[in-house]
Design a protein around this motif. Structure first.
Motif, PDB file in Angstrom:
ATOM      1  N   SER A 120       9.293  41.764   5.991  1.00 42.29           N
ATOM      2  CA  SER A 120       9.997  41.526   7.257  1.00 42.29           C
ATOM      3  C   SER A 120       9.015  41.269   8.397  1.00 42.29           C
ATOM      4  CB  SER A 120      10.931  42.697   7.596  1.00 42.29           C
ATOM      5  OG  SER A 120      10.205  43.906   7.658  1.00 42.29           O
ATOM      6  N   LEU A 121       7.902  42.021   8.434  1.00 41.79           N
ATOM      7  CA  LEU A 121       6.897  41.781   9.480  1.00 41.79           C
ATOM      8  C   LEU A 121       6.204  40.434   9.275  1.00 41.79           C
ATOM      9  CD1 LEU A 121       5.135  45.235  10.029  1.00 41.79           C
ATOM     10  CD2 LEU A 121       6.770  44.089  11.533  1.00 41.79           C
ATOM     11  N   GLY A 122       5.989  40.056   8.001  1.00 44.28           N
ATOM     12  CA  GLY A 122       5.371  38.761   7.710  1.00 44.28           C
ATOM     13  C   GLY A 122       6.245  37.601   8.157  1.00 44.28           C
ATOM     14  N   ARG A 123       7.530  37.686   7.854  1.00 42.31           N
ATOM     15  CA  ARG A 123       8.463  36.629   8.290  1.00 42.31           C
ATOM     16  C   ARG A 123       8.619  36.620   9.810  1.00 42.31           C
ATOM     17  NH1 ARG A 123       8.190  33.210   4.219  1.00 42.31           N
ATOM     18  NH2 ARG A 123       9.273  33.866   2.327  1.00 42.31           N
ATOM     19  N   TYR A 124       8.610  37.811  10.410  1.00 40.35           N
ATOM     20  CA  TYR A 124       8.657  37.908  11.879  1.00 40.35           C
ATOM     21  C   TYR A 124       7.418  37.224  12.466  1.00 40.35           C
ATOM     22  CZ  TYR A 124       8.643  39.991  16.551  1.00 40.35           C
ATOM     23  OH  TYR A 124       8.622  40.171  17.913  1.00 40.35           O
ATOM     24  N   ALA A 133       1.006  36.957  16.298  1.00 39.15           N
ATOM     25  CA  ALA A 133       1.240  38.182  15.531  1.00 39.15           C
ATOM     26  C   ALA A 133      -0.066  38.920  15.255  1.00 39.15           C
ATOM     27  CB  ALA A 133       1.952  37.847  14.221  1.00 39.15           C
ATOM     28  N   LEU A 134      -1.132  38.178  14.943  1.00 40.08           N
ATOM     29  CA  LEU A 134      -2.432  38.799  14.685  1.00 40.08           C
ATOM     30  C   LEU A 134      -2.938  39.525  15.925  1.00 40.08           C
ATOM     31  CD1 LEU A 134      -4.243  36.021  12.594  1.00 40.08           C
ATOM     32  CD2 LEU A 134      -3.410  38.229  11.748  1.00 40.08           C
ATOM     33  N   SER A 135      -2.702  38.924  17.088  1.00 40.08           N
ATOM     34  CA  SER A 135      -3.150  39.546  18.346  1.00 40.08           C
ATOM     35  C   SER A 135      -2.389  40.842  18.635  1.00 40.08           C
ATOM     36  CB  SER A 135      -2.982  38.572  19.524  1.00 40.08           C
ATOM     37  OG  SER A 135      -1.618  38.401  19.839  1.00 40.08           O
ATOM     38  N   GLN A 136      -1.204  40.975  18.018  1.00 35.32           N
ATOM     39  CA  GLN A 136      -0.392  42.189  18.206  1.00 35.32           C
ATOM     40  C   GLN A 136      -0.647  43.231  17.108  1.00 35.32           C
ATOM     41  OE1 GLN A 136       3.755  40.997  18.475  1.00 35.32           O
ATOM     42  NE2 GLN A 136       3.394  39.647  20.213  1.00 35.32           N
ATOM     43  N   GLY A 137      -1.583  42.934  16.212  1.00 35.05           N
ATOM     44  CA  GLY A 137      -1.916  43.882  15.150  1.00 35.05           C
ATOM     45  C   GLY A 137      -0.966  43.874  13.966  1.00 35.05           C
ATOM     46  N   ILE A 138      -0.087  42.865  13.913  1.00 27.36           N
ATOM     47  CA  ILE A 138       0.905  42.818  12.830  1.00 27.36           C
ATOM     48  C   ILE A 138       0.249  42.507  11.483  1.00 27.36           C
ATOM     49  CG2 ILE A 138       2.930  41.539  11.966  1.00 27.36           C
ATOM     50  CD1 ILE A 138       3.907  41.389  14.878  1.00 27.36           C
ATOM     51  N   GLY A 139      -0.798  41.674  11.500  1.00 34.75           N
ATOM     52  CA  GLY A 139      -1.478  41.303  10.260  1.00 34.75           C
ATOM     53  C   GLY A 139      -1.976  42.511   9.478  1.00 34.75           C
ATOM     54  N   ASN A 140      -2.584  43.472  10.170  1.00 43.10           N
ATOM     55  CA  ASN A 140      -3.098  44.672   9.506  1.00 43.10           C
ATOM     56  C   ASN A 140      -1.976  45.507   8.902  1.00 43.10           C
ATOM     57  OD1 ASN A 140      -5.784  44.092  10.087  1.00 43.10           O
ATOM     58  ND2 ASN A 140      -5.723  45.156  12.053  1.00 43.10           N
ATOM     59  N   LYS A 141      -0.840  45.558   9.615  1.00 41.33           N
ATOM     60  CA  LYS A 141       0.319  46.315   9.105  1.00 41.33           C
ATOM     61  C   LYS A 141       0.856  45.675   7.830  1.00 41.33           C
ATOM     62  CE  LYS A 141       1.921  48.081  13.577  1.00 41.33           C
ATOM     63  NZ  LYS A 141       3.019  48.047  14.560  1.00 41.33           N
ATOM     64  N   VAL A 142       0.943  44.344   7.828  1.00 44.73           N
ATOM     65  CA  VAL A 142       1.423  43.617   6.645  1.00 44.73           C
ATOM     66  C   VAL A 142       0.497  43.889   5.462  1.00 44.73           C
ATOM     67  CG1 VAL A 142       1.747  41.308   5.648  1.00 44.73           C
ATOM     68  CG2 VAL A 142       2.630  41.803   7.936  1.00 44.73           C
TER      69      VAL A 142
END
Length: 257
Positions: A120-124, A133-142
């Motif tokens: 879900s985070l990847g599709r978001y 998304a990377l700037s928001q730290g989402i990549g590490n969470k994924v």
């Protein structure tokens, strides 16, 4: 707002409880989901496989945390393929991610809690742009959630697809050097994950679609012929439920484009 109907209803996607159990290993070769013990969750999965995604999500949520896996899968797949409103789609992915975080606390060894969080985070991230998304730290969470999925369920083919896509997307968007130094993204790793996913689930259309996309992101136009071949193989796959039908139709659309 009511969810859109599944556009390809097919009686062969409607399972009885006994038929579902018999077909379970094939249906869940991608996500390594264990067969449910609760009869209400059997009904939720029957709804999911038939393309009744809203019903599956409602039945799953009614069962509490044990039903989150089917509810999250139904919501995420519906949002990805059938939701036309971009705003609603992104909200649904956020909703799934939040439920997964609650599930991770209660069921830390449940691979689905980690996988649907990453999905879900990847599709978001794809929806708002990978760089943002990377700037928001989402990549590490994924990445963390995909790593946890594979640790808990090594044969989770879909998590291997996700890891392949993680490496490909990052290298495609920020380049091999920054991608490698900052996010640990490597071309060889990405390709290896896609190949592993296909070994684990050789009947998967979506493994071929994502592998084709990853090849082009990682290798450029020189791999276009190979990517087209993968799309052709995906389009020729025989779907055994509604989700797989959506994967096959996606491959056909890409080939038409």
């Amino acid at each position: 707002m009511a969810w859109s109907k599944f556009p390809y209803p097919d009686d062969s996607y409607v399972y009885t409880p006994a038929g579902l159990k018999k077909a379970w290993a094939r249906l869940h070769a991608g996500d390594a989901e264990p067969f449910p013990k609760d009869a209400k969750l059997v009904d939720a999965w029957i709804a999911f496989h038939a393309g009744e995604f809203e019903k599956a999500a409602k039945l799953g949520l009614a069962a509490g945390v044990d039903g989150y896996s089917v509810a999250n899968k139904a919501t995420a797949i519906y949002a990805n393929y059938l939701e036309k409103s971009e705003k609603k789609k992104l909200a649904m992915f956020q909703e799934v991610a939040e439920r997964c975080e609650a599930q991770q606390k209660e069921q830390p060894k449940n691979a689905a809690a980690w996988y649907w969080h990453a999905y879900s985070l990847g599709r978001y991230a794809q929806g708002i742009s990978i760089v943002k998304a990377l700037s928001q730290g989402i990549g590490n969470k994924v990445k963390n959630s995909l790593d946890m999925t594979v640790k808990l369920a090594p044969k989770h083919a879909d998590a291997h697809i996700g890891l392949g896509t993680y490496h490909a997307e990052i290298i495609d968007k920020v380049g091999a050097m920054i991608g490698g130094l900052t996010y640990g993204a490597k071309k060889e790793e990405g390709l290896k994950f896609f190949k592993t996913a296909l070994k684990l689930n050789p009947d998967s259309a979506i493994a071929r679609v994502e592998y084709a996309n990853g090849l082009v992101m990682l290798e450029g136009k020189k791999k276009m012929d190979e990517a087209v071949k993968l799309y052709e193989e995906a389009a020729a796959c025989e779907p055994v439920d509604a989700m797989e039908r959506l994967d096959v139709e996606l491959a056909k659309e890409e080939l038409d484009d």
